[in-house]
Write an enzyme that holds these catalytic residues in place. Structure first.
Site, PDB file in Angstrom:
ATOM      1  N   LYS A 142      -2.444 -72.751  22.146  1.00 32.23           N
ATOM      2  CA  LYS A 142      -2.767 -72.475  20.660  1.00 32.23           C
ATOM      3  C   LYS A 142      -1.614 -72.665  20.045  1.00 32.23           C
ATOM      4  CE  LYS A 142      -6.490 -69.044  20.789  1.00 32.23           C
ATOM      5  NZ  LYS A 142      -6.712 -68.703  22.036  1.00 32.23           N
ATOM      6  N   GLU A 152      -7.812 -64.089  11.052  1.00 30.32           N
ATOM      7  CA  GLU A 152      -8.049 -63.097  11.834  1.00 30.32           C
ATOM      8  C   GLU A 152      -7.746 -63.105  13.198  1.00 30.32           C
ATOM      9  OE1 GLU A 152     -10.065 -65.430  10.712  1.00 30.32           O
ATOM     10  OE2 GLU A 152     -10.607 -66.222  12.537  1.00 30.32           O
ATOM     11  N   SER A 167      -5.160 -74.151  30.380  1.00 26.17           N
ATOM     12  CA  SER A 167      -4.848 -73.687  28.700  1.00 26.17           C
ATOM     13  C   SER A 167      -3.979 -72.617  28.642  1.00 26.17           C
ATOM     14  CB  SER A 167      -6.336 -73.440  28.227  1.00 26.17           C
ATOM     15  OG  SER A 167      -6.800 -72.282  28.888  1.00 26.17           O
TER      16      SER A 167
HETATM   17  C1  LIG Z   1      -7.918 -69.083  22.742  1.00 29.18           C
HETATM   18  C2  LIG Z   1      -7.755 -69.414  24.263  1.00 29.18           C
HETATM   19  C3  LIG Z   1      -8.911 -70.280  24.866  1.00 29.18           C
HETATM   20  C4  LIG Z   1     -10.138 -70.754  24.101  1.00 29.18           C
HETATM   21  O1  LIG Z   1      -9.932 -71.259  22.938  1.00 29.18           O
HETATM   22  P1  LIG Z   1     -10.432 -73.053  22.785  1.00 29.18           P
HETATM   23  O2  LIG Z   1     -10.419 -73.192  21.320  1.00 29.18           O
HETATM   24  O3  LIG Z   1     -11.696 -73.168  23.430  1.00 29.18           O
HETATM   25  O4  LIG Z   1      -9.409 -73.609  23.459  1.00 29.18           O
HETATM   26  C5  LIG Z   1      -8.724 -70.787  25.985  1.00 29.18           C
HETATM   27  N1  LIG Z   1      -7.688 -70.453  27.015  1.00 29.18           N
HETATM   28  C6  LIG Z   1      -6.596 -69.702  26.469  1.00 29.18           C
HETATM   29  C7  LIG Z   1      -5.371 -69.319  27.044  1.00 29.18           C
HETATM   30  C8  LIG Z   1      -6.670 -69.124  25.070  1.00 29.18           C
HETATM   31  O5  LIG Z   1      -5.784 -68.459  24.436  1.00 29.18           O
END
Ligand SMILES: *Cc1c(COP(=O)(O)O)cnc(C)c1O
Length: 402
Positions: free
Chosen positions: A95, A117, A384
């Site tokens: 993010k 938010e 992610s």
């Molecule tokens: C917020 C988040 C997501 C989901 O958000 P996307 O916009 O779909 O990428 C996925 N993995 C992690 C670790 C997150 O914090």
């Protein structure tokens, strides 16, 4: 930045095919038009690109590596799984990639304050980090129920200097926090940039956030060549709003031999209210100012969503994903809470990596793919984020092994 990204798909009004656009009040449209115009200039400016590259290298710790998950391969056999390590990006998830981009844009627009938010607090923490780096004010709206549930992230945001606005009406959760943040934004458009946390919202946010996240795919493509000498055969990523997924897919959209998989949360099962598999089960609709696939009740109102991974429980996906589904370029599928949990435990022990529950969905899907793909094929998974945020919840409910 890669300026050739899907130019063919996106028109001037911010539509990817029939999805996207901006369905917002005229006063706000004036502001988003301004943001779009400034961003269009900036993204081609050498100075902006240089500043962002500097931040990525010297602050975020990019490039993040790609790791061959040797241990997983021993369990599954079949195709090899490679992990793009966004868990090693500063703050422990992808993010920050778009938050730093949005904060830099806010600076260029002469704004003083970043506003958003947050639900579980992940977006709030990333944005508060970006605000601290740039010396901007940060105001995060969060439901009172979520504030109680997500104490560590609330503390992080406060340490980082953000002002938290507790939202005390309705369910006191994410939906009310969106309304509250939106009202605050309308009161102070001149000084504030509303920073959207995924590839959602009105134009230009879906394509802008995509551009900021495309660094994931650009790096991973090069790294896969370095590690294997060729393109991966498949790429998998979890999809909430869709930012980490579009970030990694963007580099491979034109490589027709690379299969792309968006992995959604099936939660406790396929009944409405038990999952958040929006691309799989959603219908065309307009939500939060854009047109996309939306999980809806019979009367068209947004349905209740659920996932064990709070970052994935979104009732709408980004419009570019809806487009990529319609075009058939990306296949969307879903895995359950239970499958994601199994993958979580497996990756901890097999390779020494504790994944975020969100990312564990993509790992779970890759485990299934690996079994049916031959040994000489490679699957690239976008990891992610890291799972430190999830370990209290998981061990409390399920223990330290499954
Ligand atoms: C917020 C988040 C997501 C989901 O958000 P996307 O916009 O779909 O990428 C996925 N993995 C992690 C670790 C997150 O914090």
């Amino acid at each position: 930045m890669n300026n050739n990204l899907n130019k063919q798909n996106l028109n001037e009004e911010g539509f990817f095919g029939t999805y996207g656009g901006s369905f917002i009040p005229a006063e706000l449209k004036k502001e988003t038009d301004k943001i779009a115009a400034v961003y269009k200039e900036l993204k081609n400016s050498e100075e902006f690109i240089k500043e962002l590259s500097y931040i990525r290298k010297h602050y975020q710790g990019r490039p993040t590596p790609v790791t061959l998950a040797k241990g997983l391969n021993k369990i599954t056999g079949g195709a090899k799984i490679y992990l793009k390590r966004e868990d090693l990006n500063h703050t422990g998830a992808h993010k920050l990639n778009h938050c730093m981009g949005e904060a830099l844009l806010a600076k260029k627009l002469g704004k003083k304050k970043l506003l958003a938010e947050t639900g579980a607090g992940q977006h709030g923490v990333a944005l508060a980090t970006a605000a601290a780096y740039f010396g901007l004010e940060c105001e995060i709206h969060m439901g009172e129920t979520d504030i109680k549930k997500e104490r560590p992230n609330v503390i992080r945001m406060k340490l980082l200097g953000a002002k938290i606005v507790p939202v005390t009406f309705g369910q006191k959760s994410l939906k009310e926090a969106v309304d509250s943040a939106f009202q605050a934004y309308m009161r102070d458009l001149d000084n504030t940039l509303y920073c959207i946390g995924s590839v959602v919202g009105p134009h230009p946010f879906p394509s802008m956030v995509r551009d900021f996240q495309s660094i994931i795919g650009a790096e991973a493509k090069e790294q896969m060549f370095e590690l294997t000498g060729r393109l991966p055969d498949a790429v998998a990523a979890c999809v909430g709003g869709g930012s980490n997924a579009i970030g990694i897919f963007s580099a491979f959209l034109n490589d027709k031999t690379v299969k792309l998989y968006g992995v959604e949360p099936l939660g406790k099962g396929c009944a409405l209210g038990q999952h958040a598999a929006t691309a799989c089960y959603g219908k065309d609709g307009v939500l939060h100012g854009f047109k996309s696939l939306v999980l809806q009740n019979d009367d068209g109102s947004p349905a209740k969503v659920y996932s064990i991974a709070s970052g994935l429980d979104s009732p709408a996906i980004g419009p570019e994903h809806a487009y990529l589904k319609a075009s058939g370029r990306v296949k969307y599928d879903a895995v359950t809470d239970e499958e994601a949990l199994k993958a979580f435990y497996a990756l901890c022990k097999s390779d020494g990596i504790i994944p975020a529950l969100e990312s564990a969905h993509a790992v779970a899907y890759a485990l299934k793919l690996a079994k049916i793909m031959p040994e000489d094929k490679n699957i690239l998974v976008n990891l992610s984020g890291r799972g430190d945020k999830d370990i209290d919840f998981i061990t409390e409910h399920y223990g330290t092994e499954i």
